[in-house]
Design a protein around this motif. Structure first.
Motif, PDB file in Angstrom:
ATOM      1  N   SER A  42     -51.811  -8.255  20.156  1.00  0.00           N
ATOM      2  CA  SER A  42     -50.419  -8.676  20.089  1.00  0.00           C
ATOM      3  C   SER A  42     -50.365 -10.193  20.066  1.00  0.00           C
ATOM      4  CB  SER A  42     -49.665  -8.151  21.303  1.00  0.00           C
ATOM      5  OG  SER A  42     -48.371  -8.660  21.320  1.00  0.00           O
ATOM      6  N   ALA A  43     -49.604 -10.715  19.140  1.00  0.00           N
ATOM      7  CA  ALA A  43     -49.457 -12.164  19.048  1.00  0.00           C
ATOM      8  C   ALA A  43     -48.450 -12.676  20.070  1.00  0.00           C
ATOM      9  CB  ALA A  43     -49.022 -12.555  17.642  1.00  0.00           C
ATOM     10  N   LYS A  44     -47.688 -11.751  20.681  1.00  0.00           N
ATOM     11  CA  LYS A  44     -46.683 -12.161  21.646  1.00  0.00           C
ATOM     12  C   LYS A  44     -47.316 -12.434  23.001  1.00  0.00           C
ATOM     13  CE  LYS A  44     -42.775  -9.589  19.781  1.00  0.00           C
ATOM     14  NZ  LYS A  44     -41.748  -8.591  20.130  1.00  0.00           N
ATOM     15  N   ARG A  49     -43.007 -10.476  25.510  1.00  0.00           N
ATOM     16  CA  ARG A  49     -42.914  -9.017  25.571  1.00  0.00           C
ATOM     17  C   ARG A  49     -41.935  -8.563  26.635  1.00  0.00           C
ATOM     18  NH1 ARG A  49     -49.237  -7.802  25.428  1.00  0.00           N
ATOM     19  NH2 ARG A  49     -49.020  -9.340  27.022  1.00  0.00           N
ATOM     20  N   MET A  50     -41.756  -9.363  27.694  1.00  0.00           N
ATOM     21  CA  MET A  50     -40.806  -9.017  28.756  1.00  0.00           C
ATOM     22  C   MET A  50     -39.381  -9.368  28.363  1.00  0.00           C
ATOM     23  SD  MET A  50     -42.931 -10.196  32.144  1.00  0.00           S
ATOM     24  CE  MET A  50     -41.466 -10.175  33.127  1.00  0.00           C
TER      25      MET A  50
END
Length: 85
Positions: A42-44, A49-50
């Protein structure tokens, strides 16, 4: 490649597996053969993500390090909860 005694131990352990355990061991071995860099990443960041910064941390008085300010903010929150109940 590996000492013969390790290979013998592995073969003995495999020979002692039940019929239900063999597919799990094969699945585990195939997962080891998959290169790690093929797993999706995941690039996030965790914060993204939160859903970003929590707004309640960004709002409010600027100096909560001062005891009097903290005491007033906590008191106001307690009063607000009591009025809504």
């Amino acid at each position: 490649m590996y000492p013969a005694n390790l290979q013998q131990e592995l073969l003995q352990a495999i020979a002692n597996l039940s019929d239900q355990q063999i597919p799990l061991v094969l699945q585990f071995i195939s997962s080891l053969e998959t290169p790690v860099n093929n797993y999706p990443t995941s690039a996030k960041t965790v914060l993204e993500r939160m859903g970003g910064y929590p707004q309640f941390l960004l709002e409010g008085s600027g100096d909560l390090s001062d005891r009097d300010v903290r005491k007033k903010v906590i008191g106001d929150r307690i009063k607000a909860r009591q009025t809504t109940i």
